[in-house]
Design a protein around this motif. Structure first.
Motif, short mmCIF file in Angstrom:
data_model
loop_
_atom_site.label_atom_id
_atom_site.label_comp_id
_atom_site.label_asym_id
_atom_site.label_seq_id
_atom_site.Cartn_x
_atom_site.Cartn_y
_atom_site.Cartn_z
N LYS A 10 1.45 3.84 -3.17
CA LYS A 10 0.96 5.90 -2.77
C LYS A 10 1.88 6.66 -3.32
O LYS A 10 2.28 8.30 -3.94
CB LYS A 10 0.42 6.05 -1.10
CG LYS A 10 -1.01 5.39 -0.82
CD LYS A 10 -1.52 5.62 0.48
CE LYS A 10 -0.99 4.82 1.66
NZ LYS A 10 -1.34 5.16 3.12
N TYR A 11 3.07 6.03 -2.51
CA TYR A 11 4.16 6.78 -3.33
C TYR A 11 4.47 7.37 -4.14
O TYR A 11 4.73 8.31 -4.48
CB TYR A 11 5.45 5.97 -1.70
CG TYR A 11 6.54 6.87 -2.30
CD1 TYR A 11 7.30 7.77 -1.38
CD2 TYR A 11 7.64 6.29 -3.27
CE1 TYR A 11 9.30 8.37 -1.42
CE2 TYR A 11 9.26 6.58 -3.36
CZ TYR A 11 9.45 7.83 -2.63
OH TYR A 11 10.92 8.39 -3.05
N GLU A 30 0.68 -1.28 0.14
CA GLU A 30 -0.23 0.55 0.33
C GLU A 30 0.80 1.51 0.09
O GLU A 30 0.28 2.24 -0.70
CB GLU A 30 -1.05 0.11 0.98
CG GLU A 30 -1.23 1.18 1.59
CD GLU A 30 -2.99 0.79 2.53
OE1 GLU A 30 -4.00 0.43 2.32
OE2 GLU A 30 -2.88 1.80 3.19
N ASN A 31 1.61 0.86 0.82
CA ASN A 31 2.70 2.75 0.85
C ASN A 31 3.44 2.58 0.16
O ASN A 31 3.84 4.58 -0.73
CB ASN A 31 3.65 3.17 2.40
CG ASN A 31 3.84 3.63 2.71
OD1 ASN A 31 3.16 4.90 2.54
ND2 ASN A 31 5.35 4.41 2.18
N ALA A 32 3.91 1.66 -0.77
CA ALA A 32 4.51 1.69 -2.02
C ALA A 32 3.44 2.08 -2.82
O ALA A 32 3.81 2.97 -4.40
CB ALA A 32 5.03 0.52 -2.36
N GLN A 91 -7.41 3.15 -0.38
CA GLN A 91 -6.13 3.94 -0.21
C GLN A 91 -5.49 3.61 -1.57
O GLN A 91 -4.80 4.80 -1.82
CB GLN A 91 -5.44 3.63 1.05
CG GLN A 91 -6.03 4.38 2.39
CD GLN A 91 -6.60 2.82 3.14
OE1 GLN A 91 -6.47 1.60 2.43
NE2 GLN A 91 -7.81 3.33 4.32
#
Length: 147
Positions: free
Chosen positions: A60-61, A56-58, A88
């Motif tokens: 978004k980033y 998920e963070n990857a 998200q």
């Protein structure tokens, strides 16, 4: 230019996209493969992606930094891919200023009318051609957005 390829599940679509995309876009452009899981990321790595990330963070980033995002239509739909693509992730991709090149699969509860029902390989070819055209258009317009 940063081209982000997003896939989940087994990564087969992302793998096929990357195999066709890398020879077309050239080494001056960065292809970033982002999987919703490590299996999808691994498949895209095997296809030749040199820049990879998972989760998920990857998503978004990298969505914030991409010029073009390519994947199936499900990448903009919360809880698609049997829940792998979180709300998200879908939101980050949808809100990204990047040009989105989406392959309309009849999955994830999404169906786009007016689209020819071509085979998946033909749709991937068309998506790669669209990315190539976007790169050319972006180079000539001297700004990030391709409309």
């Amino acid at each position: 230019m940063v081209i982000m390829v997003v896939d989940g599940q087994g990564g087969g679509i992302g793998k096929a996209i990357i195999e066709k995309l890398i020879p077309v876009v050239g080494s001056e452009h960065q292809v970033v493969a982002v999987g919703t899981n490590s299996i999808a990321t691994s498949a895209m790595l095997k296809a030749g992606a040199t820049n990879i990330a998972t989760g998920e963070n990857a998503v978004k980033y990298n969505a914030e930094r991409a010029d073009i995002i390519i994947g199936s239509l499900g990448i903009i739909s919360a809880n698609s891919m049997f829940g792998e693509l979180s709300p998200q992730m879908a939101n980050a991709i949808s809100e990204s200023e990047a040009m989105k090149v989406l392959i309309p699969l009849k999955r994830c509860g999404l169906y786009v009318v007016g689209v020819n029902t071509e085979s998946l390989p033909k749709m991937i070819d068309e998506a790669v051609e669209t990315v190539k055209d976007c790169i050319s258009g972006l180079k000539h317009s001297h700004h990030k957005h391709y409309h």
